[in-house]
Scaffold this motif. Structure first.
Motif, mmCIF file in Angstrom:
data_model
loop_
_atom_site.group_PDB
_atom_site.id
_atom_site.type_symbol
_atom_site.label_atom_id
_atom_site.label_comp_id
_atom_site.label_asym_id
_atom_site.label_seq_id
_atom_site.Cartn_x
_atom_site.Cartn_y
_atom_site.Cartn_z
ATOM 1 N N SER A 144 0.854 -1.198 0.000
ATOM 2 C CA SER A 144 0.000 0.000 0.000
ATOM 3 C C SER A 144 0.881 1.236 0.000
ATOM 4 O O SER A 144 2.092 1.153 0.198
ATOM 5 C CB SER A 144 -0.925 0.017 1.223
ATOM 6 O OG SER A 144 -0.181 0.252 2.395
ATOM 7 N N ASN A 200 1.618 5.658 4.855
ATOM 8 C CA ASN A 200 0.654 6.590 5.424
ATOM 9 C C ASN A 200 1.012 7.019 6.828
ATOM 10 O O ASN A 200 1.710 6.331 7.551
ATOM 11 C CB ASN A 200 -0.783 6.064 5.319
ATOM 12 C CG ASN A 200 -0.979 4.710 5.919
ATOM 13 O OD1 ASN A 200 -1.256 4.598 7.096
ATOM 14 N ND2 ASN A 200 -0.818 3.663 5.126
ATOM 15 N N SER A 250 -2.263 9.953 3.308
ATOM 16 C CA SER A 250 -1.226 9.411 2.444
ATOM 17 C C SER A 250 -1.260 10.099 1.086
ATOM 18 O O SER A 250 -2.296 10.600 0.654
ATOM 19 C CB SER A 250 -1.376 7.894 2.272
ATOM 20 O OG SER A 250 -2.476 7.586 1.461
ATOM 21 N N ASN A 309 -1.137 9.769 -2.918
ATOM 22 C CA ASN A 309 -1.478 8.759 -3.913
ATOM 23 C C ASN A 309 -1.067 9.304 -5.277
ATOM 24 O O ASN A 309 -0.535 10.407 -5.365
ATOM 25 C CB ASN A 309 -2.971 8.388 -3.835
ATOM 26 C CG ASN A 309 -3.874 9.584 -4.041
ATOM 27 O OD1 ASN A 309 -3.770 10.294 -5.040
ATOM 28 N ND2 ASN A 309 -4.766 9.825 -3.092
ATOM 29 N N SER A 349 -4.947 11.335 0.067
ATOM 30 C CA SER A 349 -6.102 10.687 0.683
ATOM 31 C C SER A 349 -6.067 10.958 2.176
ATOM 32 O O SER A 349 -5.014 10.869 2.807
ATOM 33 C CB SER A 349 -6.067 9.175 0.455
ATOM 34 O OG SER A 349 -6.205 8.861 -0.909
ATOM 35 N N TYR A 393 -7.981 9.608 5.635
ATOM 36 C CA TYR A 393 -8.797 8.506 6.137
ATOM 37 C C TYR A 393 -9.376 8.889 7.494
ATOM 38 O O TYR A 393 -8.641 9.341 8.372
ATOM 39 C CB TYR A 393 -7.954 7.240 6.290
ATOM 40 C CG TYR A 393 -7.182 6.907 5.047
ATOM 41 C CD1 TYR A 393 -7.805 6.317 3.955
ATOM 42 C CD2 TYR A 393 -5.830 7.214 4.947
ATOM 43 C CE1 TYR A 393 -7.098 6.031 2.794
ATOM 44 C CE2 TYR A 393 -5.111 6.929 3.796
ATOM 45 C CZ TYR A 393 -5.755 6.338 2.724
ATOM 46 O OH TYR A 393 -5.057 6.062 1.579
ATOM 47 N N THR A 399 -15.652 8.422 0.089
ATOM 48 C CA THR A 399 -16.187 7.073 0.270
ATOM 49 C C THR A 399 -16.505 6.884 1.748
ATOM 50 O O THR A 399 -16.542 7.845 2.508
ATOM 51 C CB THR A 399 -15.170 6.009 -0.205
ATOM 52 O OG1 THR A 399 -13.997 6.093 0.610
ATOM 53 C CG2 THR A 399 -14.804 6.204 -1.672
ATOM 54 N N TYR A 405 -14.864 5.953 4.313
ATOM 55 C CA TYR A 405 -13.920 6.455 5.308
ATOM 56 C C TYR A 405 -12.791 7.283 4.685
ATOM 57 O O TYR A 405 -11.844 7.662 5.371
ATOM 58 C CB TYR A 405 -13.316 5.298 6.122
ATOM 59 C CG TYR A 405 -12.490 4.346 5.295
ATOM 60 C CD1 TYR A 405 -11.127 4.543 5.152
ATOM 61 C CD2 TYR A 405 -13.061 3.261 4.640
ATOM 62 C CE1 TYR A 405 -10.352 3.694 4.378
ATOM 63 C CE2 TYR A 405 -12.300 2.399 3.877
ATOM 64 C CZ TYR A 405 -10.943 2.617 3.744
ATOM 65 O OH TYR A 405 -10.187 1.779 2.975
ATOM 66 N N CYS A 406 -12.869 7.589 3.406
ATOM 67 C CA CYS A 406 -11.759 8.250 2.711
ATOM 68 C C CYS A 406 -12.231 9.492 1.957
ATOM 69 O O CYS A 406 -13.283 9.482 1.322
ATOM 70 C CB CYS A 406 -11.124 7.269 1.731
ATOM 71 S SG CYS A 406 -9.725 7.956 0.823
ATOM 72 N N LYS A 459 -10.558 11.765 -0.902
ATOM 73 C CA LYS A 459 -9.438 11.771 -1.850
ATOM 74 C C LYS A 459 -9.553 13.023 -2.719
ATOM 75 O O LYS A 459 -10.623 13.300 -3.261
ATOM 76 C CB LYS A 459 -9.518 10.505 -2.708
ATOM 77 C CG LYS A 459 -8.363 10.268 -3.616
ATOM 78 C CD LYS A 459 -8.556 8.918 -4.306
ATOM 79 C CE LYS A 459 -7.474 8.642 -5.295
ATOM 80 N NZ LYS A 459 -7.667 7.349 -5.960
#
Length: 142
Positions: free
Chosen positions: A53, A56, A80, A82, A87, A89, A113, A115-116, A118
């Motif tokens: 991944s 983060n 984090s 990307n 992003s 969280y 989304t 929990y995110c 972006k």
């Protein structure tokens, strides 16, 4: 062994300038909201060292309880880089539709989304709405 604040600083400064500036500002905002929080840095590698991944940064502490009764400590808020931006969280929200319902049309240019959040650039967001969402996540106790 590097300290977590040093790992975080190194990670942020390794980003391209615009993303680095946004991540530094976001790091400052989160620390302002959570001044005494535990800091985390996950390098994105699994136990065998394979990259699985994006690295983060985590803020805060929450315990996750699994069905078998075991618990694991993890962070409340994460960030984090990307490929297209950043992003954020917000973990521990039981209602996975809360962020999208609450932020829709208010946060600015972002994909939201369960929990995110972006986004490409911090300036594309309504920072007060982002801070409200972060504060909500901080207040979730599990």
């Amino acid at each position: 062994m590097m300290t977590i604040p040093t790992q975080i600083l190194e990670y942020i400064t390794s980003q391209p300038e615009l993303k680095r500036n946004d991540m530094q500002e976001l790091h400052r905002i989160i620390l302002e909201l959570m001044p005494e929080c535990r800091l985390w840095f996950l390098d994105g590698r699994n136990e065998t060292g394979k990259l699985v991944s994006n690295p983060n940064i985590g803020y805060g502490l929450r315990s996750i309880r699994y069905a078998d009764g075991t618990t694991k400590d993890f962070y409340q808020i994460g960030m984090s880089a990307n490929t297209t931006g950043i992003s954020v969280y917000i973990l521990g929200i039981d209602d996975k539709t809360y962020l999208s319902k609450t932020l829709a049309g208010k946060i600015g240019k972002a994909e939201v989304t369960g929990y995110c959040i972006k986004f490409k650039k911090l300036r594309d967001l309504n920072l007060e709405v982002l801070k409200t969402a972060l504060q909500y996540g901080i207040e979730q106790k599990h």
